[in-house]
Motif scaffolding. Structure first.
Motif, short mmCIF file in Angstrom:
data_model
loop_
_atom_site.label_atom_id
_atom_site.label_comp_id
_atom_site.label_asym_id
_atom_site.label_seq_id
_atom_site.Cartn_x
_atom_site.Cartn_y
_atom_site.Cartn_z
N ASP A 166 0.84 -1.22 0.00
CA ASP A 166 0.00 0.00 0.00
C ASP A 166 0.86 1.25 0.00
N GLN A 180 2.55 1.78 -3.34
CA GLN A 180 1.56 2.21 -4.33
C GLN A 180 1.20 3.69 -4.15
N GLN A 181 1.15 4.13 -2.90
CA GLN A 181 0.80 5.52 -2.61
C GLN A 181 1.97 6.49 -2.76
N ASN A 237 -6.65 -4.16 -5.72
CA ASN A 237 -5.45 -3.34 -5.54
C ASN A 237 -5.70 -2.01 -4.85
N ASP A 238 -6.92 -1.49 -4.97
CA ASP A 238 -7.19 -0.14 -4.44
C ASP A 238 -7.77 -0.17 -3.03
#
Length: 360
Positions: free
Chosen positions: A125, A128-129, A183-184
């Motif tokens: 996470d 990704q962010q 994924n989100d």
């Protein structure tokens, strides 16, 4: 010396005795990506009957992941050579994120032993962010890009496996496994890098990694070195702990608790531990733990309705509890409710004892 890859023999010498090397199926990633019916059937049977398999990535579709694995191995070797204060810049931020020094958990041989590895965990996470909390020794742009690539490729591989399992189990719509691994959505999915130190450095009371099942849905594991042991499921005779042979071009994949729960206990969760095959070597392994979305609800091995995040946090606490507390806890926590047949070690195992240093 460790035997050659994919050995023809059924047993290897360890601790002056014969220990089995358990055989297992090999699943072709390229065929699985194409949803080949026979390969889908093979991976479903592997999860139903054993809970583990080799994944052959040595093909046009999987070689990127193998290269990413090599790049991460170089990065982690450099990272673990850094001073402790630099590696431990943030400490253990959360149970799935940060640095764990040697001796944070129970060791491979139970009461009175601690683990013999250090570990760095990087959150999917956070990568990704674009705001990962990664210690400074590997915080430059190139390292972060490398970690992003590796996490991305591992995520794709594990999602392909999940999709094949959904298809093979005739799941549709929201029931498909991948729909609880979007994924989100927040999850504790992590890339973990582990460095097992030589026993002469850690001493005889900090050895290996205790017997357990993983919290994850799927674990994608890479290591070229011997040390991983598994216990095959089943009740027909003594199914003792035996080694997994490193296999060139392959990852070792196994089912964790969350996917077992999501399958209604149909899939087997893999009981495993890590022991020092060669206690004089530095051993490195890389594990991608794909985990369900935090708010995914399932019935656990105790019959409770829990979220994936609750199970993760409770089991992680059990991992880090003193062994006396672990002994009092229900086995369903450390072993995910899996039952065992046979002893861990048919004969007593002695931890490696380094020669005492004589005073001059």
């Amino acid at each position: 010396m460790a035997p050659a890859d994919d050995p023809p023999q059924y047993y290897v010498q360890w601790q002056d005795k014969e220990v089995p090397v358990w055989s297992m199926r090999t699943v072709d990633y390229g065929l699985l990506l194409s949803q080949d019916p026979q390969e889908v059937d093979k991976v479903v049977k592997a999860c139903l009957e054993e809970g583990y398999f080799y994944l052959d990535l040595d093909n046009i579709d999987g070689r990127r992941t193998l290269q990413d694995r090599e790049d991460v191995l170089n990065l982690m070797q450099r990272f673990f050579e850094a001073p402790l204060e630099a590696k431990n810049e943030y400490g253990l931020i959360d149970s799935h994120l940060g640095y764990e020094p040697v001796g944070s958990r129970t060791g491979a041989f139970g009461a009175g032993t601690k683990d013999g590895y250090e570990m760095l965990k990087v959150s999917r996470d956070e990568i990704q962010q674009g705001s990962p909390r990664v210690p400074s020794p590997i915080k430059n742009g190139g390292d972060l890009q490398l970690l992003e690539k590796a996490i991305g490729s591992c995520n794709t591989v594990t999602k392909v496996i999940l999709s094949a399992l959904s298809t093979g189990m005739n799941l549709t719509g929201a029931e498909r496994f991948e729909n609880s691994h979007r994924n989100d959505r927040p999850s504790t999915t992590t890339l973990s890098m582990m460095h097992y130190l030589p026993a002469e450095v850690t001493g005889q009371h900090k050895i290996g990694h205790q017997k357990h099942t993983d919290i994850s849905s799927l674990t994608l594991l890479f290591s070229d070195q011997w040390g991983l042991q598994i216990r095959p499921p089943g009740e027909c005779g003594a199914r003792e702990m035996g080694f997994v042979a490193p296999k060139k071009g392959c990852a070792f994949v196994h089912v964790g608790d969350s996917l077992r729960f999501a399958s209604g206990m149909k899939f087997q969760s893999c009981i495993h531990r890590v022991v020092p095959f060669d206690p004089t070597e530095h051993r490195y392994s890389i594990a991608y733990f794909l985990r369900a979305e935090d708010d995914t609800m399932f019935v656990d091995s105790e019959g409770r309705y829990v979220t994936a995040k609750d199970w993760h946090d409770q089991k992680f606490k059990a991992f880090t509890d003193p062994w006396q507390w672990q002994a009092m806890a229900p086995k369903s926590m450390i072993l995910g409710g899996m039952t065992e047949a046979g002893a861990d070690d048919p004969e007593p195992v002695t931890a490696y004892a380094p020669e005492p240093v004589k005073a001059h």
